[in-house]
Write a protein that holds these residues in place. Structure first.
Motif, short mmCIF file in Angstrom:
data_model
loop_
_atom_site.label_atom_id
_atom_site.label_comp_id
_atom_site.label_asym_id
_atom_site.label_seq_id
_atom_site.Cartn_x
_atom_site.Cartn_y
_atom_site.Cartn_z
N VAL A 37 34.04 35.75 32.80
CA VAL A 37 33.17 34.90 32.34
C VAL A 37 31.58 35.08 32.55
O VAL A 37 30.71 34.71 31.74
CB VAL A 37 33.48 33.44 32.82
N PHE A 38 31.47 35.75 33.53
CA PHE A 38 29.92 36.09 34.03
C PHE A 38 29.33 37.12 33.04
O PHE A 38 28.16 37.03 32.77
CB PHE A 38 29.90 36.59 35.33
N TYR A 39 30.23 37.96 32.31
CA TYR A 39 29.64 38.89 31.28
C TYR A 39 29.24 38.03 30.13
O TYR A 39 28.13 38.23 29.61
CB TYR A 39 31.02 39.55 30.74
N GLU A 40 29.84 36.85 29.93
CA GLU A 40 29.63 35.95 28.76
C GLU A 40 28.46 35.19 29.15
O GLU A 40 27.56 35.09 28.28
CB GLU A 40 30.80 35.08 28.47
N VAL A 41 28.20 34.87 30.41
CA VAL A 41 27.28 33.76 30.58
C VAL A 41 25.81 34.88 30.71
O VAL A 41 24.55 34.10 30.55
CB VAL A 41 27.49 33.12 32.20
N SER A 42 26.07 35.83 31.38
CA SER A 42 24.87 36.72 31.45
C SER A 42 24.23 37.51 30.11
O SER A 42 23.33 38.16 30.04
CB SER A 42 25.12 37.85 32.56
N ASN A 43 25.17 37.29 29.29
CA ASN A 43 24.95 37.82 27.96
C ASN A 43 24.82 39.53 28.05
O ASN A 43 24.25 40.38 27.29
CB ASN A 43 23.42 37.26 27.25
N HIS A 62 23.78 41.28 29.87
CA HIS A 62 22.72 42.00 30.78
C HIS A 62 22.92 42.98 31.85
O HIS A 62 23.49 42.24 32.81
CB HIS A 62 21.33 41.21 30.86
N PRO A 63 22.79 44.08 31.59
CA PRO A 63 23.19 45.08 32.91
C PRO A 63 22.67 44.62 34.34
O PRO A 63 23.20 44.85 35.44
CB PRO A 63 22.60 46.50 32.75
N GLU A 64 21.25 43.99 34.35
CA GLU A 64 20.90 43.58 35.57
C GLU A 64 21.61 42.52 36.11
O GLU A 64 21.34 41.98 37.25
CB GLU A 64 19.34 43.39 35.59
#
Length: 80
Positions: A67-73, A75-77
Motif C-alpha cells: 500500500v505504501f507503493y501506491e501512496v508514495s506514487n 517515488h524511489p525516495e
C-alpha cells in the motif's frame, strides 16, 4: 475521447500479453482486484471511491508494504 462523455477502458484492454508490469505495480493491482473497473456497480462516484479507499485502508491496517507503493506514487525516495 470524443464529445463530452468519457468511456473508461477495462484494465485488460490497456495491456497486451507481452506488456511488462513491474512487480510493485502488480502487487498494487492486487489491492483492488477488478474494483476500479466496476463503474456500474455503484450508485455514485463517491460510493465507488469509498469502496476503493476501504480496500486501501484494510492494507494500511495490516501494514502491508504494497500500500505504501501506491501512496508514495512509486517515488524511489519514499519506498525505503
Amino acid at each position: 475521447m470524443t464529445g463530452t462523455s468519457y468511456e473508461p477502458r477495462a484494465p485488460e484492454a490497456m495491456t497486451s500479453p507481452n506488456s511488462y508490469i513491474h512487480p510493485h505495480v502488480e502487487r498494487v493491482n492486487d489491492i483492488y482486484g477488478n474494483l476500479p473497473s466496476q463503474f456500474g456497480g455503484f450508485r455514485t462516484i463517491r460510493d465507488h471511491l469509498l469502496a476503493l479507499a476501504a480496500k486501501m485502508q484494510h492494507r494500511i491496517s495490516t501494514r502491508e508494504i504494497v500500500v505504501f507503493y501506491e501512496v508514495s506514487n512509486y517515488h524511489p525516495e519514499y519506498l525505503g
